[in-house]
Design an enzyme around this catalytic site. Sequence first.
Site, PDB file in Angstrom:
ATOM      1  CD  GLU A   1      11.301 -34.895  66.018  1.00 60.67           C
ATOM      2  OE1 GLU A   1      11.885 -35.312  64.987  1.00 60.67           O
ATOM      3  OE2 GLU A   1      10.439 -34.010  65.988  1.00 60.67           O
TER       4      GLU A   1
ATOM      5  CB  SER B   1      14.926 -28.200  55.462  1.00 58.79           C
ATOM      6  OG  SER B   1      13.760 -27.474  55.162  1.00 58.79           O
ATOM      7  CG  ASN B   2      18.176 -29.812  57.763  1.00 59.72           C
ATOM      8  OD1 ASN B   2      18.911 -28.937  57.333  1.00 59.72           O
ATOM      9  ND2 ASN B   2      17.284 -29.598  58.710  1.00 59.72           N
TER      10      ASN B   2
ATOM     11  CE1 TYR C   1       8.791 -40.045  63.948  1.00 64.96           C
ATOM     12  CE2 TYR C   1       9.908 -40.666  61.920  1.00 64.96           C
ATOM     13  CZ  TYR C   1       9.627 -39.730  62.890  1.00 64.96           C
ATOM     14  OH  TYR C   1      10.173 -38.462  62.808  1.00 64.96           O
TER      15      TYR C   1
ATOM     16  CE1 TYR D   1       6.278 -33.091  49.025  1.00 66.95           C
ATOM     17  CE2 TYR D   1       6.044 -34.786  50.706  1.00 66.95           C
ATOM     18  CZ  TYR D   1       6.570 -33.577  50.286  1.00 66.95           C
ATOM     19  OH  TYR D   1       7.384 -32.857  51.124  1.00 66.95           O
TER      20      TYR D   1
ATOM     21  CG  ASN E   1      13.806 -38.897  60.358  1.00 65.55           C
ATOM     22  OD1 ASN E   1      13.209 -39.876  60.813  1.00 65.55           O
ATOM     23  ND2 ASN E   1      13.818 -37.731  60.973  1.00 65.55           N
TER      24      ASN E   1
ATOM     25  CE  LYS F   1       9.933 -35.935  57.059  1.00 66.83           C
ATOM     26  NZ  LYS F   1       9.760 -35.928  58.518  1.00 66.83           N
TER      27      LYS F   1
ATOM     28  NE  ARG G   1      15.414 -37.890  54.909  1.00 65.54           N
ATOM     29  CZ  ARG G   1      14.792 -36.868  55.468  1.00 65.54           C
ATOM     30  NH1 ARG G   1      13.477 -36.799  55.427  1.00 65.54           N
ATOM     31  NH2 ARG G   1      15.472 -35.915  56.071  1.00 65.54           N
TER      32      ARG G   1
END
Length: 354
Positions: A127, A183-184, A247, A230, A235, A251, A191
């Site tokens: 992450e 989703s979140n 990073y 797309y 994040n 995606k 973004r």
Amino acid sequence: MTYIPKIWIIIFLLSLFLLVFYMSQIEWTKTSELPQKSTAVHSARENSSNEKDTILLIWFWPFNRKFDLNSCESKFNIKNCQLTDDRRLYSSADGVLIHHRDIARDLSNLPKLPRPFFQKWIWMLFESPQNSLRLPGLDNLFNVTMNYRQGADIVIREQLQLKPQETEEPLKNKSRKVCWIVSNLNGNLARVKYFNELNKHIAVEGFGNHFHRRISREQYTQTIESCKFYLSFENTHERSDHTTIDYITAKTFDPLRLGAVPVVLGPPRHSYEKFIPKDSFIHVDDFNSPKELADYLHMLDQNEDKYQQFFSWKKHFRVIMVNWPVEHACRACQYIRNKKSFQVFTNLNKWYWG
């Protein structure tokens, strides 16, 4: 001939019996008190024909995502690696894989016993720094780092791989222009702000929990295949923050694999170009405003030749995705099996969080 009273013979025999019984109890106690790991080690090696297998203890299942512990050879051709989640094996394990996001803030759920001199602790995190808690006390705990960054000891990330021979891959028909599956959403993230402004100038078809359009894994693939562009929005988007370098997640690689052009927001362009061709994606930083980007996407939508140029790389390369998290465990085991030398890592927090 000296006469020995019967009472003394009885006492002697009784003493001898007690002595033998006492000695047998000592031996039984020694055996019963052997560390449990001895039985566990034997059990862990029962499934292998090689007594010298490398044992990797998975201390936490990453995000509680479990997988087949006997997958290394069949999936990745990694031999002589024994994965286990049996903590009784701690003292004999060659390595311990520890997922950062599962560590308690006070470190209370880490191993309590001293680390054996031969054992490597592997710090695992995929992450971003901005979305992972910096924990005091980690600097001198780990020997090995496993991360997406190129500076890690074990680097695991999606990538492009050269094809054995050039091939043409016709694109599927596109019924959608711009898509985003998410989703979140946090309203304070860069973004989200960029999306809200972009959506004013070009319609973005949204999917996922945030848009109340949940999709299955099969629908996920079909949806991206049907999109011309797309939104591969990470994040994190900190132009001046070195911690976001490298990073770049699935995606971006999923739309590359499925035939959509990724519109990326995240690390700067030069970071993306280390991993994917510069003409395979569109970076939001190349435009002065979301409106300018929208105008460019409208133009490409009307110019098929220019649009097709974004896929010229597919003749030579294919996308290799990472199999989370079984591949991480197998690669970790492979690393400690191949690298027996002493290792130390003393500045984890500074290295990752800056």
